[in-house]
Design an enzyme around this catalytic site. Structure first.
Site, PDB file in Angstrom:
ATOM      1  N   CYS A  19      31.107  14.646  24.953  1.00 33.92           N
ATOM      2  CA  CYS A  19      31.403  14.893  23.534  1.00 33.92           C
ATOM      3  C   CYS A  19      30.177  15.437  22.817  1.00 33.92           C
ATOM      4  CB  CYS A  19      31.870  13.601  22.858  1.00 33.92           C
ATOM      5  SG  CYS A  19      32.235  13.820  21.092  1.00 33.92           S
TER       6      CYS A  19
ATOM      7  N   CYS B  36      29.434  13.750  19.284  1.00 32.53           N
ATOM      8  CA  CYS B  36      28.883  12.398  19.255  1.00 32.53           C
ATOM      9  C   CYS B  36      27.470  12.342  19.825  1.00 32.53           C
ATOM     10  CB  CYS B  36      29.782  11.449  20.048  1.00 32.53           C
ATOM     11  SG  CYS B  36      31.446  11.341  19.404  1.00 32.53           S
ATOM     12  N   ASP B  37      27.270  13.040  20.938  1.00 37.50           N
ATOM     13  CA  ASP B  37      26.026  12.870  21.693  1.00 37.50           C
ATOM     14  C   ASP B  37      25.038  14.010  21.498  1.00 37.50           C
ATOM     15  OD1 ASP B  37      27.150  10.538  22.639  1.00 37.50           O
ATOM     16  OD2 ASP B  37      28.015  11.505  24.390  1.00 37.50           O
TER      17      ASP B  37
END
Length: 520
Positions: free
Chosen positions: A341, A344-345
């Site tokens: 992702c 998110c990351d």
């Protein structure tokens, strides 16, 4: 700190609290986020006479939620702004019995049956869209079982701790210092992992058998459509799913759902749930299917928690999941340099060099997003050309810090034991291999059908997709498949919705023609 309109909303949300709640703050006088935390919690506390704060000088920064002076098992080591503000509000409502994110009774009983004590810590980023789902699920579990304690930790203000644990992806969930989960997750998935590690009191779980006219497996666009169309025919319908919304919940932006110019995966998932709730459909969420069998013309679904669901008609709409590279090193470094992702990351790789494996729409979109954060983005595509839409290709090629290699096969993820340090690539034209030194790898190579549990029962193709005819029928009478799990071409939300409706209408037609037995 909070806007006046939001403060007014909070007064309405907390108007009917029954118990008294305290934000028990422990914070260093020198902590740079001290005043921000106190101001936020003061604003929340001002919305109800049932809420208050107490402050104790201490090391670090944290606060616990107390109910009538007693610990609830819920703590935050950070300032719950951004996406985690909702987690704070839900923690209060859940503790007061007014929360709306509790699962059904059978799943709640599984949580209550967990052996304890269990001490859980979840590391998050306040910009992560997947983190709140995990935090809220674990907070709800702490509310249901007083042997569970859960703490949310903001990695940004606990950077030394994050670095010591070598965390490179969020959410990262530790249970008594053991890493049990990284990345997207839902209530059922987390519960399964806790059951596996801690076990349950078996005698507290009641085995049940429920009968329906039709059972839908999967709660995404195809499953939701199938359930609604079946319910509108007056049938007794159950949806058995790990989560309502399915894979679509992980989609950030949706702009090709006709008549809806723009929405998000999370909003669409909520709308699917709302629409199904208008009908007498049993939404059996957070279930992991263990077996699917036939008994005469009946289909029997068994879950990992001991429940059984029986119906003459079954619609499989279990969708698909992100494919993995399945190369040496990938599994070992998930959460430590291998990610799925970018939203998110991506922030973990600010100013660093990353690779995106995959040249389809998702891969090129990820590369464009990461280019705004990372020093360099290397796109690796297996085929001899990119598969993404032309407008995305042109955008990516216009960015100076994106490089693109086609005919490139990933053969190994390389690391130093702690984190990813490189990726081994084979040129499919020259057959030569070389290593690209980098800091992270984002895997974006498409989806694989969630059909493994059905492959002994019904026909699938080489890719694992369930083979269907033009009416969504499989080779077994009374079993239908719809959406991404099936051989229908073009894996799109709008197509899955249509296929779900078609499967439901086919099942109803077969029922009218006497092909399906009923329980009557």
């Amino acid at each position: 700190m909070l806007e006046s309109a939001l403060k007014d909303q909070l007064k309405g949300i907390f108007a009917n609290l029954n118990a008294n709640y305290t934000f028990d703050i422990h914070v260093s006088p020198e902590h740079e986020s001290r005043q921000e935390l106190i101001d936020l919690l003061n604003d929340v506390a001002d919305s109800s006479e049932k809420l208050n704060i107490q402050i104790t000088d201490s090391k670090g920064l944290s606060f616990s939620l107390l109910k009538n002076g007693q610990k609830t098992g819920i703590s935050f080591r950070g300032v719950p702004n951004g996406h985690e503000f909702t987690s704070l509000l839900l923690a209060l409502l859940n503790a007061d019995g007014k929360g709306k994110n509790f699962p059904d009774e059978a799943v709640c009983n599984r949580v209550k049956a967990l052996n304890g004590p269990i001490n859980i810590t979840t590391y998050v980023s306040l910009t992560c869209t997947n983190c709140p789902d995990v935090v809220q699920a674990l907070n709800a579990m702490a509310t249901l079982n007083n042997k569970i304690n859960h703490t949310m930790v903001d990695g940004a203000i606990n950077q030394e701790e994050v670095e010591a644990l070598k965390i490179q992806a969020v959410p990262s969930v530790y249970a008594d210092d053991k890493l049990i989960h990284v990345g997207r997750g839902n209530f059922g998935e987390l519960l399964n992992k806790l059951e596996e590690q801690y076990g349950i009191h078996e005698n507290t779980i009641q085995k049940t058998v429920k009968e329906y006219d039709i059972i839908v497996l999967g709660g995404g666009p195809a499953g939701s459509s199938a359930a609604i169309y079946s319910a509108r025919k007056g049938l007794k319908v159950a949806v058995v799913a790990e989560r309502i919304g399915g894979q679509v919940k992980e989609t950030v932006g949706i702009e090709n759902l006709i008549s809806v110019p723009e929405t998000t995966g999370s909003e669409l998932a909520d709308n699917l749930r709302t629409h199904m709730s208008r009908y007498p459909i049993d939404l059996l969420e957070h279930r992991k299917i263990e077996r699917v069998e036939t008994e005469g013309k009946n289909k029997v679904i068994s879950t990992a928690s001991g429940e059984s669901f029986v119906a003459p008609a079954l619609i499989i709409a279990t969708g698909a999941s992100w494919r993995k590279l399945n190369v040496p090193g990938e599994t070992e470094y998930i959460g430590r340099g291998v990610a799925f992702c970018p939203h998110c990351d991506g922030p973990f790789y600010k100013g660093k060099h990353v690779a995106v494996v995959g040249g389809g729409n998702s891969g090129i979109e990820a590369a464009i997003d990461l280019a705004g954060i990372c020093s360099k983005v290397t796109v690796l595509e297996f085929m001899d050309g990119l598969k993404a839409d032309q407008v995305l290709q042109e955008k990516a090629k216009s960015l100076p810090n994106i490089e693109i290699f086609t005919s490139s096969q990933t053969t190994e993820v390389i690391g130093n034991g702690d984190k990813v340090t490189g990726i081994r690539i084979k040129d499919r034209v020259t057959e030569k291999e070389h290593i690209i030194e980098l800091d992270g790898i984002f895997v974006q190579i498409g989806l694989a059908a969630n059909s493994s549990i059905f492959r002994e029962l019904i026909e699938t193709n080489r890719q694992g997709e369930i083979i269907i005819d033009t009416h969504c029928r499989t080779n077994i009478p009374g079993i239908y498949a719809a959406g991404d799990v099936s051989t229908v071409p073009f894996k799109q939300i709008i197509i899955s919705m249509g296929e779900g409706a078609k499967a439901a209408l086919s099942a109803f037609e077969d029922r009218l023609h006497g092909i399906l037995d009923t329980h009557k």
